[in-house]
Design an enzyme around this catalytic site. Structure first.
Site, short mmCIF file in Angstrom:
data_model
loop_
_atom_site.label_atom_id
_atom_site.label_comp_id
_atom_site.label_asym_id
_atom_site.label_seq_id
_atom_site.Cartn_x
_atom_site.Cartn_y
_atom_site.Cartn_z
N ARG A 171 3.14 -3.33 17.40
CA ARG A 171 4.07 -3.04 16.30
C ARG A 171 4.73 -4.37 15.96
NH1 ARG A 171 6.25 1.59 14.36
NH2 ARG A 171 5.92 2.94 16.15
N GLU A 202 0.86 -1.20 0.00
CA GLU A 202 0.00 0.00 0.00
C GLU A 202 0.88 1.23 0.00
OE1 GLU A 202 -2.81 0.14 3.21
OE2 GLU A 202 -3.78 -1.73 2.62
N ARG A 240 -3.61 9.58 15.91
CA ARG A 240 -2.75 8.42 16.15
C ARG A 240 -2.51 8.19 17.64
NH1 ARG A 240 1.69 6.66 17.58
NH2 ARG A 240 3.09 5.24 16.48
N LYS A 287 2.36 4.52 1.32
CA LYS A 287 2.46 5.14 2.64
C LYS A 287 2.29 6.64 2.45
CE LYS A 287 5.12 5.20 6.95
NZ LYS A 287 4.76 6.51 7.39
N ARG A 340 -2.72 10.21 10.47
CA ARG A 340 -3.58 9.05 10.62
C ARG A 340 -4.81 9.42 11.42
NH1 ARG A 340 -1.26 3.26 12.34
NH2 ARG A 340 -3.15 2.05 12.32
N LYS A 362 7.01 -1.12 7.13
CA LYS A 362 7.13 0.08 6.29
C LYS A 362 8.47 0.08 5.57
CE LYS A 362 8.02 2.91 10.37
NZ LYS A 362 7.57 4.02 11.18
N GLU A 409 -5.63 7.85 6.22
CA GLU A 409 -4.65 8.93 6.32
C GLU A 409 -5.27 10.17 5.67
OE1 GLU A 409 -1.74 8.12 7.85
OE2 GLU A 409 -0.29 9.62 7.23
P1 ATP Z 1 5.85 7.11 10.89
O1 ATP Z 1 6.65 7.99 11.80
O2 ATP Z 1 6.65 6.37 9.86
O3 ATP Z 1 4.62 7.77 10.34
P2 ATP Z 1 4.38 5.82 12.98
O4 ATP Z 1 5.12 5.47 14.23
O5 ATP Z 1 3.42 6.96 13.05
O6 ATP Z 1 5.41 5.95 11.80
P3 ATP Z 1 4.03 3.25 11.88
O7 ATP Z 1 3.09 2.19 12.23
O8 ATP Z 1 5.45 2.99 12.18
O9 ATP Z 1 3.52 4.59 12.56
O10 ATP Z 1 3.92 3.57 10.34
C1 ATP Z 1 2.66 3.57 9.78
C2 ATP Z 1 2.12 5.01 9.73
O11 ATP Z 1 2.07 5.38 8.37
C3 ATP Z 1 0.72 5.06 10.24
O12 ATP Z 1 0.66 5.45 11.61
C4 ATP Z 1 0.02 6.04 9.31
O13 ATP Z 1 0.01 7.34 9.85
C5 ATP Z 1 0.90 6.09 8.07
N1 ATP Z 1 0.30 5.46 6.87
C6 ATP Z 1 0.30 6.02 5.66
N2 ATP Z 1 -0.24 5.19 4.76
C7 ATP Z 1 -0.60 4.07 5.41
C8 ATP Z 1 -1.19 2.85 5.00
N3 ATP Z 1 -1.50 2.60 3.75
N4 ATP Z 1 -1.40 1.91 5.96
C9 ATP Z 1 -1.07 2.13 7.22
N5 ATP Z 1 -0.49 3.26 7.67
C10 ATP Z 1 -0.26 4.23 6.77
#
Ligand code: ATP
Length: 590
Positions: free
Chosen positions: A417, A250, A272, A252, A257, A423, A302
């Site tokens: 996690r 998918e 988030r 990113k 979020r 990712k 998102e």
């Molecule tokens: P990051 O700092 O990389 O945004 P994070 O700690 O907020 O990371 P992670 O679970 O590590 O969260 O990375 C997924 C994040 O990416 C989600 O919290 C969301 O905000 C974002 N995101 C963007 N596109 C997607 C997707 N297709 N599916 C899930 N999460 C997505």
């Protein structure tokens, strides 16, 4: 139950930062508490009266509290201010002054937990004209009936400075210990917490109905589900191997979020970190109303700022204009967004979190009517590295950060996690492929052009095992003049006189902060360090891990709290991955 018993437990907690001891003290307190009050004791012990997502804070201003202390203790505001500078918190000031006054003999009514909770609740909910006087009256009455020790903890709670170091998982451990006597039951309790984001609710269910009911716990509309999170890996090949040869890719997207919970016509939007941000996004409610089928649902997506003419995604910074309390209608107009759904957790009475990814995605497709502002995140099933690389390239071209690769068979693991989601971010030349989200714990006075501001910052990562914060780097690059002014204003209000106990640092900062601001930094590599304390002794005795050549990316992660920041364990994993890459690279050269 008397509040004095709670205050006595707080005093014990105050004297230790060891997680096991904190857990034991809290479990003993819970066991002593009547079942119907357990939720209140849990909220109070975490320095609140409701779960964070309800957005109800006591938040009494220091000035009001000083006036209440003055009228109860008979001391002048000047004297109180002087003591405040000495002790650094108004709870200790009240304790000291009331002790000297011999307050112990004065109270007319013994304080119960209900009484303290109800008064703090009334203070939190009072608003409008005359509310300041009412708050003061309520607080005065409480203080007049408090022993010095009770006054200390009541005021620390009222000013949002209780800080006993009781993190969410310490509460979960304590609940398991108090109610089940068997550690193996903790995951069941944690699951309920992950589905509701409300420790008080879980504690109340456990106390009133027992573990059997907790096992039947389901998502509750209007309560945030803790988000499923992604692990990280550095290559498509490694990811496909980890996923068993096939995976769902998918985009990113680089936005914010959100989780939208809908119960007929009532909507909640959670960030988030589970804050209620419903009022910030009235446009998302309208878009959901007209484009999602279903009476009750919980969906995740998102939000991304878009160019309204072309529909192209705009950088994250654009979306930051939407983070505001006032002028929302104008911001909605000036900074239009699209919502891009990627998961569904609940639909019309059914909890979908136990369904595999692919089924959830199919249901999502069934209920979302796509248009220019409402989409399902682009996805593709891949079985080869080339397919991953190709999709990555189109994600980058479309303005995304990279990919989130998902295991098609995986259930929705709230709050976890794990490698069910991985990712893959764009490579930065010669730098780490991923950024770190670190906590600002201290600062150093600026020199030259930076005189009068902070010139550099001490950053820490979160150690979830020890429940403390450990330093990773000192960062001074990447800040514009504008950033530095913004930082100064933001941080000066959370200054504390001494290094907080739960910050483990060998470096003496000029200024220390109450750790709560998380910023994003990039760096060249993770190295062993004899100075920094993150993951100390894990790789080599006497060494911690540090980020080399750190640079602020310009992004304050206001969507992350301290426990959402990069953890010591993640840092260690990044270090190990980097070692493997270096080893592989030198094999290739040889
Ligand atoms: P990051 O700092 O990389 O945004 P994070 O700690 O907020 O990371 P992670 O679970 O590590 O969260 O990375 C997924 C994040 O990416 C989600 O919290 C969301 O905000 C974002 N995101 C963007 N596109 C997607 C997707 N297709 N599916 C899930 N999460 C997505």
């Amino acid at each position: 139950m008397l509040y004095s018993e709670v205050a006595a437990a707080y005093e014990e907690m105050d004297n230790t930062s060891k997680r096991l001891e904190l857990t034991k003290i809290l479990a003993d307190l819970i066991k002593k508490t009547p079942n119907k009050l357990v939720d209140k004791v849990i909220y109070l012990t975490q320095g609140k009266i409701y779960p964070d997502f309800m957005g109800i804070e006591i938040g009494l201003a220091d000035r009001s509290v000083m006036r209440a202390i003055a009228s109860t203790s008979g001391h002048s505001l000047k004297e109180i201010e002087k003591k405040y500078h000495l002790f650094g918190d108004l709870g200790s000031v009240a304790e000291d002054l009331l002790q000297n006054k011999g307050q112990i003999t004065l109270f007319s009514e013994q304080l119960t937990i209900e009484k303290v909770y109800d008064v703090l609740d009334s203070i939190a909910k009072s608003s409008g004209p005359g509310s300041l006087a009412l708050r003061l009256r309520l607080l005065n009455r409480l203080l007049a009936n408090s022993s010095p020790k009770e006054a200390k903890y009541i005021l620390r709670t009222a000013t949002g400075k209780l800080r006993l170091g009781i993190a969410d998982y310490t509460v979960l451990d304590a609940l398991a210990l108090a109610f089940t006597d068997d550690k193996k039951n903790r995951p069941k309790i944690e699951r309920a917490y992950n589905l509701s984001g409300d420790l008080g609710l879980v504690a109340n269910n456990l106390a009133m109905n027992g573990l059997k009911e907790i096992e039947k716990f389901h998502i509750k509309l209007g309560h945030p589900v803790r988000p499923m999170l992604a692990e990280r890996l550095d290559s498509g090949k490694a990811i496909l191997e980890k996923m068993g040869g096939t995976a769902a890719l998918e985009y990113k997207l680089d936005g914010e979020r959100v989780q939208i919970s809908c119960n007929s016509n009532k909507f909640w939007i959670f960030s988030r970190r589970l804050e209620n941000i419903t009022s910030q996004y009235p446009d998302l409610i309208e878009l959901s109303k007209s484009n999602l089928k279903g009476k009750e649902y919980v969906v995740e997506g998102e939000v991304v700022a878009i160019d309204i003419n072309t529909g192209a995604y705009l950088p994250f910074q654009e979306l930051m204009h939407r983070r505001r309390k006032h002028g929302i209608a104008k911001a909605v107009n000036d900074y239009p967004v699209s919502i891009n759904f990627f998961d569904i957790l609940f639909l019309d009475g059914k909890d979908l979190t136990e369904l595999p990814y692919q089924n959830r995605r199919n249901i999502l497709k069934d209920i979302v009517k796509s248009n220019a502002r409402v989409n399902i995140v682009p996805s593709k099933i891949a079985t080869t590295v080339e397919e991953v690389e190709e999709f990555m390239a189109s994600a980058i071209t479309d303005g995304c950060e990279g990919l989130v690769v998902k295991d098609q068979k995986s259930v929705y693991r709230a709050g976890a996690r794990e490698f069910a989601w991985i990712k893959l971010k764009r490579e930065y030349n010669g730098e780490l492929t991923d950024s770190l989200d670190l906590i600002v714990v201290g600062a150093f006075h600026g020199k030259g052009r930076r005189t009068g501001k902070y010139g550099a910052f001490l950053l820490a990562s979160y150690d979830s095992l020890n429940n403390d914060l450990r330093t990773v780097c000192k960062v001074g690059t990447g800040f514009s003049d504008e950033n530095l002014i913004k930082f100064f204003n933001l941080l000066v209000s959370i200054k504390v006189p001494n290094k907080p106990n739960h910050v483990i640092s060998n470096i003496d900062a000029d200024v220390w902060f109450n750790p709560q601001v998380v910023i994003e930094v990039m760096g060249s590599e993770i190295t062993l360090s004899s100075i920094h304390t993150a993951a100390m002794d894990t790789v080599r005795k006497g060494n911690g891990l540090a980020l080399r050549f750190p640079k602020f990316t310009g992004r304050i992660r206001s969507d992350k709290g301290v426990s959402d920041s990069t953890t010591n364990t993640e840092l260690l994993k990044m270090y190990q991955r980097q070692r493997k890459l270096i080893a592989k690279h030198s094999d290739n050269i040889l």
